[in-house]
Structures are given as structure tokens and as C-alpha cells.
Design a protein around this motif. Structure first.
Motif, mmCIF file in Angstrom:
data_model
loop_
_atom_site.group_PDB
_atom_site.id
_atom_site.type_symbol
_atom_site.label_atom_id
_atom_site.label_comp_id
_atom_site.label_asym_id
_atom_site.label_seq_id
_atom_site.Cartn_x
_atom_site.Cartn_y
_atom_site.Cartn_z
ATOM 1 N N LEU A 187 0.826 -1.211 0.000
ATOM 2 C CA LEU A 187 0.000 0.000 0.000
ATOM 3 C C LEU A 187 0.858 1.257 0.000
ATOM 4 C CD1 LEU A 187 -2.814 -1.102 2.479
ATOM 5 C CD2 LEU A 187 -2.894 -1.045 -0.024
ATOM 6 N N ALA A 188 1.973 1.207 0.754
ATOM 7 C CA ALA A 188 2.838 2.384 0.857
ATOM 8 C C ALA A 188 3.390 2.774 -0.505
ATOM 9 C CB ALA A 188 3.980 2.120 1.846
ATOM 10 N N VAL A 189 3.779 1.770 -1.311
ATOM 11 C CA VAL A 189 4.298 2.074 -2.641
ATOM 12 C C VAL A 189 3.156 2.497 -3.567
ATOM 13 C CG1 VAL A 189 5.388 1.099 -4.689
ATOM 14 C CG2 VAL A 189 6.306 0.600 -2.414
ATOM 15 N N LYS A 190 2.044 1.790 -3.443
ATOM 16 C CA LYS A 190 0.912 2.052 -4.337
ATOM 17 C C LYS A 190 0.417 3.495 -4.199
ATOM 18 C CE LYS A 190 -3.318 0.339 -6.135
ATOM 19 N NZ LYS A 190 -3.141 0.156 -7.561
ATOM 20 N N PHE A 191 0.335 3.977 -2.940
ATOM 21 C CA PHE A 191 -0.179 5.322 -2.741
ATOM 22 C C PHE A 191 0.926 6.370 -2.599
ATOM 23 C CE2 PHE A 191 -3.683 2.550 -1.308
ATOM 24 C CZ PHE A 191 -4.614 2.951 -2.268
ATOM 25 N N GLY A 192 2.154 5.947 -2.925
ATOM 26 C CA GLY A 192 3.238 6.913 -2.996
ATOM 27 C C GLY A 192 3.743 7.427 -1.661
ATOM 28 N N TRP A 193 3.494 6.691 -0.543
ATOM 29 C CA TRP A 193 4.044 7.128 0.743
ATOM 30 C C TRP A 193 5.553 6.949 0.761
ATOM 31 C CZ3 TRP A 193 0.062 3.474 3.476
ATOM 32 C CH2 TRP A 193 -1.228 3.975 3.254
ATOM 33 N N ILE A 194 6.023 5.851 0.149
ATOM 34 C CA ILE A 194 7.470 5.666 0.019
ATOM 35 C C ILE A 194 7.775 5.325 -1.428
ATOM 36 C CG2 ILE A 194 7.829 4.868 2.402
ATOM 37 C CD1 ILE A 194 8.034 1.986 1.164
ATOM 38 N N SER A 195 9.041 5.507 -1.815
ATOM 39 C CA SER A 195 9.424 5.183 -3.185
ATOM 40 C C SER A 195 9.757 3.695 -3.283
ATOM 41 C CB SER A 195 10.640 6.021 -3.577
ATOM 42 O OG SER A 195 11.349 5.363 -4.588
ATOM 43 N N ALA A 196 9.390 3.088 -4.409
ATOM 44 C CA ALA A 196 9.640 1.653 -4.581
ATOM 45 C C ALA A 196 11.126 1.329 -4.545
ATOM 46 C CB ALA A 196 9.031 1.171 -5.890
ATOM 47 N N SER A 197 11.957 2.314 -4.921
ATOM 48 C CA SER A 197 13.393 2.015 -4.964
ATOM 49 C C SER A 197 13.971 1.855 -3.552
ATOM 50 C CB SER A 197 14.144 3.090 -5.746
ATOM 51 O OG SER A 197 13.855 4.352 -5.227
ATOM 52 N N LEU A 198 13.196 2.290 -2.542
ATOM 53 C CA LEU A 198 13.604 2.041 -1.157
ATOM 54 C C LEU A 198 13.597 0.532 -0.873
ATOM 55 C CD1 LEU A 198 14.167 4.147 1.148
ATOM 56 C CD2 LEU A 198 11.930 3.543 2.047
#
Lengths: 552, 96
Positions: free
Chosen positions: A457-468
Motif C-alpha cells: 500500500l505504501a508504494v501504491k499510494f506513494g508514501w514511500i518510493s519503490a526504490s527504497l
């Protein structure tokens, strides 16, 4: 409408439907006890169980999707069939199957109950039941979509006919029906689709022609994996090995009850161990249909004289159309019917696999475990049949839901890393370390599942970057998926150990036969070399290594 | 599924293992290989039939149709069908 169906093709398709329902009717009289209905009587040979084991995994969606992915990413996709499957299948056969099979459980949650406790079992059973029904519904939706795109069939009609057919034969014959149709599907897929590769190679003029026309990024397995920008999938080799090769693959092949149930149906422990090994050889062979068809489609699409292109819908290329477009290119009438039947068989066998795993987990791990503990065997068989019908209805409901909100497909893609990746950590620790406690397993599993969903969810809604998550600058959906699975596994692994250190383990006497070290090694007696699981596993590994080197 | 063996499966079977599931005293279940063979044989006949039809009424609507894939692929399916069907049927009758 892209494929022209003539009357002889209709006859072939109709024969298949009559045939599978006939099998269900025929098998009903042999399906009496719970053991018959849920585990096919535990009488299968390793060949029957092995082919069913593979076929339960080899859905038509996967065939279309992976051919499409190959068109997009090239040879790299073969990782799903080789490193993403073979080591895990052999590990299951050699190290895990003895504990599964000798405890005479009916399901994977059943193992969790014996090894840990009731709450861990119910947690996993519910997660599995929900996952399986969702997958089943999504499959149904995707099937109807494919049939509409390529054959112009009505959405509702194709969905209801296939759901009712699967419902009929699974209700009648249980797992045995599902296994029979899976084996039929196995042969249909090879005889129905391998001809595409043969004719493609003939038209282009040989293997070497195909590979010489591919760019470097598309023709290699490993040599483009040091830098994520060099391969289309944007994954580096640690992502492939840890995410796909280790967590996702082991999580799927060793703990997903849908496939493991087939091994449980075999007649003795040696056959159970041979089941995934036999399957591994055929799994390794599948790229000769799927990957090569994808490469052939790509080469043809770049050749202006070939007049070949994939379907475009609203400016977007429909990659899944690669295989059907090749069928349409090469198959005259008669063969078209066979190709379509192979795809239909793939869809329906996948559906039957989901439903037969669902009815077992529902009946044994939820109904019998929580709702009605002391009923007769006949009552549980009746419950299994009711669960089959209910499962089909819920799948159809899910399919309509997916149709109304296509974005839920994104969530489904990720569902394996929510449920199976953490479960693999629990299983691994539980089977090989004696002092892992029930509470450790339960809370570890909760932490793993919760963290996986949170990361998604965090990646999907842009809370964190996927590259993290992926530890690299670029991050495709695919690599984010691999890495999320790895982190979820690691979190479950660490939490399980930490909590186990501070909580009380089960007495050792209760763990005999379930954990390595407390289980006596069973002698196999005198066997020919090809009957020994260990020998055949090594042989499988050698073939695996050769394939990886050839396509390096 | 009984642990019944046919020649296709290479592992030897003891008489006890081969007995299969018995219901109503007599009836023994046909093995899966019988059904696989039956299905491939029927498909093989139909596909080969379309291949023979091509010889008399050639229609080059698809690529490489001149190779008549229906004919040789149909024959391959038919042969595979027999290889499953015949041993499975013999085995079934021998034991019952």
C-alpha cells in the motif's frame, strides 16, 4: 474477433466439455470417504501426482501472460520456469515432503496445527481460503476476457458455462476429478500448443535465426543481470535470486496447498517425494512452448515481410495476445479447435485446482476445526461438496467484481507475497528448528503478512518510493514484487525467532515426525536408481544447470 | 485413482498394489491413462481427418498451410493416443 472457428473446431471444443463432465460422473461412484473426496484416496502413483502437481500450476492465464511477458522482456522470463521453480520443487521433494507426508495431514494448515497450534492453523486457513477464492474469481474473469477478445464469445455465457462445468465435476468426484482433468489438460497443452513453436521455428528458419535477430537485452538469462537498466525487466541478479528464486518460488512451491495437495494424494512416501521431481522435468520443458513462442512473436513483429503484429487496444499493446495471434497465424481449421480447447482446458483445470484446494481447507481447517468438530466422515464429504458449490458461486461473484473494478487486478498480482512469502519462513523454521514456539509462529506470521500488505500500500499510494525496497535506482513493478516478498519473509523469519526465544515451546514428544532431528529416517529399501528421489533430484539439477548455461 | 500400472509408467507393481479401488465388490476404476488415450485418439482422428480433407480441398488461409500440419500433427496425436489407450485397456481387462 480474431480466430475463425469452423464446425469441426466446435466439435472438438464440445467433445472436451462432454469428456470432463463424463469423467466426473464416472468417478463419483469411486468417491465415498473423506479420504477419497479430499485426497483422491491417497492411491496415486508418482506420475499421476507429478503431472497433476505441474498442471495445477500451469494455468492458461500463465501461458498467455508469460508468452506476452517474453514478447516484452525476452529470455529473462525463463527465470520463472527455471530458477524460479526448480530449486524449490527439489527442496520440497527432498527435505520437506517427508514431514508433510508422514504426518498424514489433509492440508498445509493441518501441518501448522500439529506443529504449532490451532490459532496459527486458522489464521493460515482463512488467508489461504480468501486468496484461493480471489484467484479463482480473477481467473474466471480473465478467461472470459480472453474468449471475448479472440473468439468474440459472450462474457456471461463463457464464464457461466466454464464455472458450472468445473463445479459439476469437482462436486461429483472431488480431488480425483480435478487431478484427472489436470492430467488431460497437461497433454492437451503440449499437443495443442507446442506446434506453434515448431511452425514458428520452421517459418523463421531455425533456432539460430531467432536468436541472431534478438537484441542482447532479450536473448540472455544472466549476462544482462548485473545492471538493472540492461534488461527489460529492470531486475538485478540479487533480486532474481532472493526475491524470485528464493522467497517467491519457495513460498509458492513448498507451501501453497493448491500444488502440494497433489503430492499428498500419492500412495506412499516415495511417490510423494517423486511427485515434485517428476514435475520439475516438465516445468523445465515449458519454456520451449511459452518462451519460444514469445520470442518468435517478437521476431515476426520486427520483420516487415512477416505482416505480424499484436492486438492494440486504445493505443496500448495487448501482450497477452501473442500466443493467440500465433495460433491464428499457423493453425488451419481443426487445429484451431485443438488450440482453443488447450487454452480452455488450462483455464478450467486451474479453476478446478483452486476449488478443490479451497473445499479441503474450508472443510478440515475451518469447518471441522472451528464450527463442527465431531461430525461423521460422510457429513464432511457432504460439506466438501457444499463448499465446492459455494466456492464456485463466490468465484463468479469475484469475477463480476473484477469486471466492475479492473484495478483490483493490481492487488491480486501481489497477493502471493502477502500470504505465501511469510508462510514459507514459518514452515522453514517450524520444520527444521525444534525450539520455535506456537506463539512465535503465530505472531511472526501476522507480522510478515501485515508488513507485506503495508509495503504494497505504501508504494501504491506513494508514501514511500519503490526504490527504497529494491535497493536500486530503477524499480519496475516486477522487481518491487520480488523485493517485497523478500522483506516480508525476512520480517516473519526474525519476529518468529525473537518471540520464540521468550515463549514456551511444545513438548518434544508432540513434535515427533514433524521436525527434523526428532524424526527417524525411513529406509527406502532396494530400488532402481530411477526410483530414488535423491538420484532423480540430482539429475534434475544437472538438467537445470545445463539449461542455465546454454542460455546464459 | 488406483495405483494401477500400465506399461507407460515404468515402475513395477505388486499384485496387491495393482488391485485398484473396488466398489460394489467387482467394479474397478479405469486408470487415468485410459482417459488420456481415449481423448488423444478421438482428437487425433478428427485432426488427421481435416488433414486428409486438405489433400483434396487445399485451402491456404494460414501460414505454412502447404505443409499440411493437420495431417502429420494429427497422426502424431493419434499414435500417442494408441500408446496410452491400448496398454491401459489391456491392463484393465487383465485385472478384472
Amino acid at each position: 474477433m480474431n480466430l475463425q472457428i469452423s464446425s469441426v473446431d466446435w466439435i472438438l471444443i464440445a467433445l472436451y466439455f462432454i469428456f470432463v463432465i463424463g469423467i466426473g460422473v464416472y468417478l463419483k461412484r469411486f468417491t465415498r470417504t473423506g479420504e477419497d473426496y479430499f485426497l483422491a484416496g491417497r492411491k496415486n502413483s508418482s506420475w499421476v501426482a507429478g503431472l497433476a502437481f505441474l498442471s495445477a500450476n500451469m494455468g492458461a492465464l500463465e501461458l498467455l501472460g508469460m508468452t506476452g511477458n517474453t514478447f516484452k522482456y525476452g529470455m529473462f522470463v525463463a527465470h520463472f520456469y527455471w530458477i524460479g521453480a526448480i530449486p524449490a520443487m527439489l527442496f520440497l521433494a527432498i527435505y520437506m515432503m517427508p514431514f508433510y507426508y508422514s504426518s498424514k495431514i489433509h492440508s498445509i494448515p493441518g501441518y501448522l496445527k500439529l506443529r504449532f497450534d490451532e490459532k496459527t492453523r486458522v489464521l493460515n486457513a482463512i488467508a489461504f481460503a480468501v486468496m484461493t477464492l480471489l484467484m479463482s474469481g480473477i481467473n474466471l474473469y480473465a478467461m472470459a476476457l480472453v474468449l471475448r477478445t479472440f473468439l468474440g464469445w459472450d462474457w456471461n455465457v463463457s464464464m457461466w458455462i466454464s464455472a458450472l462445468t468445473v463445479g459439476a465435476y469437482v462436486t461429483l468426484g472431488g480431488l480425483l476429478s480435478a487431478i484427472f482433468t489436470e492430467i488431460v489438460q497437461f497433454f492437451l497443452i503440449w499437443f495443442g500448443l507446442f506446434l506453434v513453436t515448431i511452425l514458428g521455428v520452421v517459418e523463421i528458419g531455425g533456432w539460430n535465426q531467432i536468436f541472431s535477430r534478438l537484441p542482447d537485452a532479450m536473448s540472455a538469462l544472466w549476462s544482462t543481470s548485473t545492471n538493472a537498466t540492461n534488461n527489460g525487466m529492470e531486475v538485478t541478479w540479487p533480486g532474481v535470486i532472493l526475491g524470485l528464486g528464493f522467497v517467491l518460488s519457495f513460498g509458492y512451491w513448498t507451501t501453497d496447498f493448491l500444488v502440494v495437495q497433489r503430492a499428498f494424494s500419492s500412495k506412499d512416501i516415495r511417490s510423494a517425494r517423486m511427485t515434485p521431481i517428476i514435475a520439475s522435468f516438465f516445468k523445465m520443458a515449458l519454456p520451449f512452448i511459452v518462451i519460444f513462442a514469445g520470442l518468435i512473436a517478437w521476431v515476426l513483429s520486427k520483420d516487415p515481410n512477416a505482416h505480424f503484429s499484436l492486438i492494440e487496444e486504445g493505443g496500448k499493446i495487448n501482450y497477452d495476445s501473442a500466443l493467440p495471434m500465433l495460433i491464428g497465424r499457423y493453425y488451419p481449421k481443426g487445429l484451431i479447435g485443438l488450440g482453443v480447447t488447450a487454452l480452455l482446458a488450462g483455464f478450467m483445470a486451474g479453476q478446478a485446482g483452486n476449488i478443490s484446494a479451497f473445499n479441503t481447507v474450508w472443510t478440515y481447517d475451518i469447518y471441522k476445526s472451528v464450527i463442527n468438530k465431531k461430525a461423521s466422515d460422510a457429513h464432511y464429504v457432504w460439506m466438501g461438496r457444499v463448499a465446492t458449490v459455494a466456492g464456485i458461486i463466490l468465484s463468479v461473484g469475484t469475477a463480476y467484481w473484477a469486471k466492475s473494478a479492473p484495478s483490483i487486478m493490481d492487488y491480486m498480482q501481489a497477493i502471493f507475497s502477502w500470504v505465501n512469502a511469510p508462510l514459507f519462513a514459518t514452515m522453514l523454521l517450524g520444520m527444521f528448528i525444534v525450539w520455535i514456539t506456537p506463539n512465535g509462529a503465530f505472531w511472526g506470521l501476522i507480522a510478515g503478512m501485515a508488513s507485506s500488505v503495508t509495503m504494497f500500500l505504501a508504494v501504491k499510494f506513494g508514501w514511500i518510493s519503490a526504490s527504497l525496497l529494491t535497493l536500486s535506482k530503477t524499480a519496475s513493478d516486477m522487481s518491487a514484487n520480488f523485493w517485497r516478498a523478500w522483506w516480508a519473509w525476512l520480517i516473519c523469519f526474525v519476529v518468529t525467532i525473537l518471540i520464540s526465544v521468550f515463549t514456551k515451546p511444545k513438548p518434544k514428544a508432540e513434535l515427533v515426525g514433524l521436525v527434523k532431528g526428532l524424526t527417524p529416517v525411513q529406509k527406502e529399501g532396494k530400488l532402481a536408481f530411477y526410483q530414488k528421489p535423491a538420484v532423480m533430484a540430482v539429475f534434475s539439477l544437472i538438467v537445470f544447470a545445463i539449461l542455465n548455461i546454454i542460455f546464459w | 485413482m488406483p495405483a494401477k500400472k500400465t506399461k507407460i509408467k515404468k515402475t513395477p507393481a505388486s499384485p496387491v498394489e495393482s488391485a485398484g479401488i473396488r466398489t460394489k465388490g467387482k467394479e474397478k476404476m479405469l486408470s487415468i491413462w485410459f482417459f488420456v488415450g481415449l481423448m488423444l485418439t478421438v482428437i487425433g482422428v478428427i485432426v488427421t481427418g481435416t488433414g486428409i480433407n486438405y489433400i483434396f480441398h487445399p485451402q491456404n488461409a494460414t501460414r505454412l498451410a502447404e505443409l499440411n500440419p493437420n495431417l502429420w500433427w494429427g497422426v502424431i496425436i493419434l499414435v500417442a493416443g494408441f500408446l496410452f489407450l491400448v496398454p491401459a485397456w489391456k491392463q484393465h481387462n487383465k485385472q478384472s
